[in-house]
Design a protein around this motif. Structure first.
Motif, PDB file in Angstrom:
ATOM      1  N   ARG A 139       0.811  -1.209   0.000  1.00  0.00           N
ATOM      2  CA  ARG A 139       0.000   0.000   0.000  1.00  0.00           C
ATOM      3  C   ARG A 139       0.851   1.270   0.000  1.00  0.00           C
ATOM      4  O   ARG A 139       0.476   2.269  -0.610  1.00  0.00           O
ATOM      5  N   ARG A 140       1.996   1.245   0.665  1.00  0.00           N
ATOM      6  CA  ARG A 140       2.867   2.423   0.631  1.00  0.00           C
ATOM      7  C   ARG A 140       3.338   2.721  -0.790  1.00  0.00           C
ATOM      8  O   ARG A 140       3.467   3.878  -1.186  1.00  0.00           O
ATOM      9  N   GLU A 141       3.613   1.676  -1.559  1.00  0.00           N
ATOM     10  CA  GLU A 141       4.071   1.860  -2.931  1.00  0.00           C
ATOM     11  C   GLU A 141       3.035   2.599  -3.768  1.00  0.00           C
ATOM     12  O   GLU A 141       3.367   3.297  -4.720  1.00  0.00           O
ATOM     13  N   HIS A 142       1.767   2.445  -3.388  1.00  0.00           N
ATOM     14  CA  HIS A 142       0.692   3.082  -4.142  1.00  0.00           C
ATOM     15  C   HIS A 142       0.320   4.442  -3.572  1.00  0.00           C
ATOM     16  O   HIS A 142       0.177   5.428  -4.298  1.00  0.00           O
ATOM     17  N   VAL A 143       0.176   4.525  -2.257  1.00  0.00           N
ATOM     18  CA  VAL A 143      -0.372   5.713  -1.610  1.00  0.00           C
ATOM     19  C   VAL A 143       0.612   6.879  -1.602  1.00  0.00           C
ATOM     20  O   VAL A 143       0.207   8.052  -1.668  1.00  0.00           O
ATOM     21  N   GLY A 144       1.907   6.594  -1.547  1.00  0.00           N
ATOM     22  CA  GLY A 144       2.900   7.643  -1.343  1.00  0.00           C
ATOM     23  C   GLY A 144       2.806   8.798  -2.321  1.00  0.00           C
ATOM     24  O   GLY A 144       2.862   9.966  -1.935  1.00  0.00           O
ATOM     25  N   ILE A 145       2.647   8.512  -3.601  1.00  0.00           N
ATOM     26  CA  ILE A 145       2.611   9.572  -4.609  1.00  0.00           C
ATOM     27  C   ILE A 145       1.375  10.440  -4.445  1.00  0.00           C
ATOM     28  O   ILE A 145       1.382  11.651  -4.718  1.00  0.00           O
ATOM     29  N   TYR A 146       0.275   9.844  -3.955  1.00  0.00           N
ATOM     30  CA  TYR A 146      -0.958  10.604  -3.757  1.00  0.00           C
ATOM     31  C   TYR A 146      -0.844  11.526  -2.549  1.00  0.00           C
ATOM     32  O   TYR A 146      -1.362  12.645  -2.569  1.00  0.00           O
ATOM     33  N   HIS A 147      -0.169  11.063  -1.521  1.00  0.00           N
ATOM     34  CA  HIS A 147       0.118  11.943  -0.396  1.00  0.00           C
ATOM     35  C   HIS A 147       0.931  13.146  -0.869  1.00  0.00           C
ATOM     36  O   HIS A 147       0.652  14.293  -0.499  1.00  0.00           O
ATOM     37  N   PHE A 148       1.928  12.874  -1.675  1.00  0.00           N
ATOM     38  CA  PHE A 148       2.804  13.958  -2.148  1.00  0.00           C
ATOM     39  C   PHE A 148       2.016  14.984  -2.956  1.00  0.00           C
ATOM     40  O   PHE A 148       2.063  16.187  -2.687  1.00  0.00           O
ATOM     41  N   TRP A 149       1.276  14.514  -3.956  1.00  0.00           N
ATOM     42  CA  TRP A 149       0.592  15.446  -4.840  1.00  0.00           C
ATOM     43  C   TRP A 149      -0.552  16.166  -4.144  1.00  0.00           C
ATOM     44  O   TRP A 149      -0.780  17.354  -4.389  1.00  0.00           O
ATOM     45  N   SER A 150      -1.287  15.496  -3.281  1.00  0.00           N
ATOM     46  CA  SER A 150      -2.390  16.176  -2.586  1.00  0.00           C
ATOM     47  C   SER A 150      -1.850  17.271  -1.677  1.00  0.00           C
ATOM     48  O   SER A 150      -2.444  18.348  -1.552  1.00  0.00           O
ATOM     49  N   ARG A 151      -0.688  17.016  -1.052  1.00  0.00           N
ATOM     50  CA  ARG A 151      -0.091  18.009  -0.152  1.00  0.00           C
ATOM     51  C   ARG A 151       0.372  19.240  -0.928  1.00  0.00           C
ATOM     52  O   ARG A 151       0.221  20.373  -0.456  1.00  0.00           O
ATOM     53  N   TRP A 152       0.915  19.033  -2.123  1.00  0.00           N
ATOM     54  CA  TRP A 152       1.434  20.153  -2.897  1.00  0.00           C
ATOM     55  C   TRP A 152       0.362  20.851  -3.722  1.00  0.00           C
ATOM     56  O   TRP A 152       0.482  22.049  -4.022  1.00  0.00           O
ATOM     57  N   LEU A 153      -0.676  20.145  -4.104  1.00  0.00           N
ATOM     58  CA  LEU A 153      -1.735  20.761  -4.906  1.00  0.00           C
ATOM     59  C   LEU A 153      -2.717  21.570  -4.067  1.00  0.00           C
ATOM     60  O   LEU A 153      -3.317  22.532  -4.571  1.00  0.00           O
ATOM     61  N   THR A 154      -2.895  21.193  -2.814  1.00  0.00           N
ATOM     62  CA  THR A 154      -3.906  21.845  -1.987  1.00  0.00           C
ATOM     63  C   THR A 154      -3.753  23.363  -1.926  1.00  0.00           C
ATOM     64  O   THR A 154      -4.742  24.091  -2.096  1.00  0.00           O
ATOM     65  N   PRO A 155      -2.560  23.917  -1.711  1.00  0.00           N
ATOM     66  CA  PRO A 155      -2.457  25.384  -1.673  1.00  0.00           C
ATOM     67  C   PRO A 155      -2.839  26.068  -2.979  1.00  0.00           C
ATOM     68  O   PRO A 155      -3.178  27.254  -2.980  1.00  0.00           O
ATOM     69  N   LEU A 156      -2.802  25.340  -4.094  1.00  0.00           N
ATOM     70  CA  LEU A 156      -3.201  25.932  -5.374  1.00  0.00           C
ATOM     71  C   LEU A 156      -4.707  26.125  -5.474  1.00  0.00           C
ATOM     72  O   LEU A 156      -5.184  26.927  -6.284  1.00  0.00           O
ATOM     73  N   PHE A 157      -5.467  25.367  -4.664  1.00  0.00           N
ATOM     74  CA  PHE A 157      -6.919  25.390  -4.785  1.00  0.00           C
ATOM     75  C   PHE A 157      -7.639  25.817  -3.509  1.00  0.00           C
ATOM     76  O   PHE A 157      -8.782  26.260  -3.577  1.00  0.00           O
ATOM     77  N   GLN A 158      -6.993  25.659  -2.357  1.00  0.00           N
ATOM     78  CA  GLN A 158      -7.622  26.037  -1.099  1.00  0.00           C
ATOM     79  C   GLN A 158      -6.588  26.727  -0.213  1.00  0.00           C
ATOM     80  O   GLN A 158      -5.884  26.080   0.559  1.00  0.00           O
ATOM     81  N   SER A 159      -6.498  28.034  -0.351  1.00  0.00           N
ATOM     82  CA  SER A 159      -5.542  28.804   0.440  1.00  0.00           C
ATOM     83  C   SER A 159      -5.817  30.286   0.211  1.00  0.00           C
ATOM     84  O   SER A 159      -6.755  30.663  -0.507  1.00  0.00           O
ATOM     85  N   GLU A 160      -5.003  31.128   0.803  1.00  0.00           N
ATOM     86  CA  GLU A 160      -5.079  32.564   0.568  1.00  0.00           C
ATOM     87  C   GLU A 160      -3.913  33.044  -0.303  1.00  0.00           C
ATOM     88  O   GLU A 160      -3.609  34.235  -0.340  1.00  0.00           O
ATOM     89  N   ARG A 161      -3.283  32.125  -1.020  1.00  0.00           N
ATOM     90  CA  ARG A 161      -2.111  32.440  -1.825  1.00  0.00           C
ATOM     91  C   ARG A 161      -2.526  32.828  -3.239  1.00  0.00           C
ATOM     92  O   ARG A 161      -2.576  32.012  -4.154  1.00  0.00           O
ATOM     93  N   ASP A 162      -2.834  34.092  -3.398  1.00  0.00           N
ATOM     94  CA  ASP A 162      -3.366  34.579  -4.667  1.00  0.00           C
ATOM     95  C   ASP A 162      -2.364  34.439  -5.816  1.00  0.00           C
ATOM     96  O   ASP A 162      -2.751  34.181  -6.957  1.00  0.00           O
ATOM     97  N   ARG A 163      -1.080  34.631  -5.520  1.00  0.00           N
ATOM     98  CA  ARG A 163      -0.082  34.520  -6.597  1.00  0.00           C
ATOM     99  C   ARG A 163       0.012  33.096  -7.124  1.00  0.00           C
ATOM    100  O   ARG A 163       0.145  32.872  -8.332  1.00  0.00           O
ATOM    101  N   LEU A 164      -0.072  32.121  -6.213  1.00  0.00           N
ATOM    102  CA  LEU A 164      -0.058  30.729  -6.655  1.00  0.00           C
ATOM    103  C   LEU A 164      -1.267  30.431  -7.528  1.00  0.00           C
ATOM    104  O   LEU A 164      -1.170  29.727  -8.540  1.00  0.00           O
ATOM    105  N   ALA A 165      -2.421  30.960  -7.117  1.00  0.00           N
ATOM    106  CA  ALA A 165      -3.631  30.732  -7.907  1.00  0.00           C
ATOM    107  C   ALA A 165      -3.508  31.349  -9.294  1.00  0.00           C
ATOM    108  O   ALA A 165      -3.955  30.767 -10.289  1.00  0.00           O
ATOM    109  N   ALA A 166      -2.892  32.533  -9.381  1.00  0.00           N
ATOM    110  CA  ALA A 166      -2.709  33.179 -10.677  1.00  0.00           C
ATOM    111  C   ALA A 166      -1.797  32.337 -11.578  1.00  0.00           C
ATOM    112  O   ALA A 166      -2.055  32.198 -12.787  1.00  0.00           O
TER     113      ALA A 166
END
Length: 419
Positions: free
Chosen positions: A332-359
């Motif tokens: 399961r680690r072999e599968h889940v790890g990449i999803y943990h990585f991408w969800s952690r890095w993508l979240t600020p692009l869609f749910q945050s107050e970081r307007d420059r990242l959104a732009a």
């Protein structure tokens, strides 16, 4: 492993349900401990991926799942001004693939029906502590249950027990949550698409067709509205809330005109959790208790289903419990790890107050995902079929045949031009 095990499952959400059904069918004696006094689903709707469908196929539930779910061929997100940010189609990965929008209530009912013989569920039992060495559970009133040969800890993202199984590398709430509800589909024009609308990263709305559920033949949509977690406790004023939604997405506001605000909106909070080990002694973590993550990639229910199947397979093929749990964690680690990585890095692009990242997201995300090599990689992640950075989760040909046959039986999904 040979012989029947006595297994205690904590939690009757998606992971706990699937684990109970799969392990009971293998001849193990399963007992479930659920803190709710009345069994039922939590959540509105979600997108079932082919990886999750395979688990339901092995439970004999795929046909019923396809009947109740809504076939989704496209994931499309745009800015408030109409600029495309994301436009992904399953057929670009494989013409036979599609997602399935489902109501949580439908999945709950189907999984519940899969475990009826000799079932043993203790409702209203909140497990407060475990003894992983002895295989014993202790509830909030101090009563002990067990000893069990195996304890499956599947008590969700807010697990109270995960720390007793493995040391947390990360266990923190996300600063953003959501409000959600179900509404009748009626004349919503995008019955085969997950649609999202963004206003920077501070506001995000989503509409997902989720089909029907047993006992209710009304096709529905699942609505999602991004909200800072700190404000979820605040009572939103209806007129202001509707004005904010209309500013982002007028069509969605029209669809939700009959929803009571705030009473008709449920609240969701999310966590990011990772552990050094998923098992200790006779106890093992499963589902969000093992690997909670943000909802950006929509993989939570799918990962819980896959966890349950992987645990069953590890118990089938391993020599001894310790070896089985190690095999399960490794797979399961072999599968889940990449999803943990991408969800952690993508979240600020869609749910945050970081307007420059959104732009930057608004200008670059869509062109990057249109590149042939990049597009295929993104589709692998979205469909749950990416393992590690370059590996692939193979799909059973029988599943692909079943999906193709289903697509041929129902009316074809309309083809729309790329936005």
């Amino acid at each position: 492993m040979k012989g029947s095990l006595r297994i205690g499952v904590v939690g009757y959400g998606t992971g706990g349900q699937a684990a109970a059904a799969l392990l009971a069918r293998d001849g193990h004696h399963v007992e479930v401990f659920e803190q709710a006094h009345v069994l039922g689903p939590v959540g509105a709707g979600f997108l079932l991926q082919p990886t999750g469908m395979e688990v339901l196929r092995q439970l004999g539930l795929l046909e019923a799942t396809l009947q109740h779910g809504a076939r989704v061929g496209r994931l499309f997100g745009e800015t408030r001004e109409g600029r495309a940010v994301m436009d992904m189609r399953y057929r670009d990965l494989d013409r036979r693939l599609f997602g399935l929008g489902m109501q949580r209530g439908a999945l709950f009912a189907l999984l519940d029906s899969a475990w009826q013989e000799d079932r043993n569920i203790h409702c209203g039992r909140r497990i407060a502590a475990i003894d992983a060495g002895r295989g014993v559970l202790r509830d909030q009133e101090g009563h002990e249950h067990g000893a069990f040969d195996l304890l499956v800890i599947a008590d969700g993202a807010a697990s109270r027990l995960r720390a007793e199984v493995g040391e947390a590398v990360l266990d923190r709430p996300y600063p953003w949550g959501a409000q959600w509800c179900l509404v009748p589909r009626r004349d919503w024009p995008f019955g085969d698409e997950l649609r999202q609308r963004y206003a920077g990263a501070r506001r995000m709305a989503g509409m997902l067709p989720v089909g029907t559920r047993p006992g209710d033949d009304t096709p529905r949509m699942s609505f999602f509205w991004s909200v800072p977690a700190a404000s979820l406790h605040d009572e939103c004023e209806g007129a202001r809330w509707r004005s904010d939604l209309r500013d982002v997405w007028p069509e969605a506001a029209d669809t939700l005109q009959d929803i009571a605000v705030p009473d008709g909106l449920a609240k969701a909070r999310y966590r990011d959790a990772a552990h050094r080990r998923w098992y200790r002694g006779r106890a093992v973590l499963l589902g969000d208790a093992a690997h909670a993550m943000s909802p950006q990639l929509g993989q939570g229910a799918n990962m819980a289903l896959i966890d349950a199947l992987a645990l069953r397979d590890a118990l089938r093929t391993s020599n001894g419990l310790a070896h089985a749990l190690a095999q399960y964690e490794r797979a399961r680690r072999e599968h889940v790890g990449i999803y943990h990585f991408w969800s952690r890095w993508l979240t600020p692009l869609f749910q945050s107050e970081r307007d420059r990242l959104a732009a930057m997201r608004d200008r670059l995300f869509h062109p990057l995902t249109r590149m042939p090599g990049s597009r295929r990689q993104v589709l692998r992640v979205l469909t749950g079929t990416r393992r590690g950075w370059l590996g692939v989760v193979p799909l059973d040909p029988r599943l692909l045949d079943a999906l193709e046959a289903h697509a041929e039986r129902v009316s074809p999904m309309p083809c729309r031009a790329f936005s």
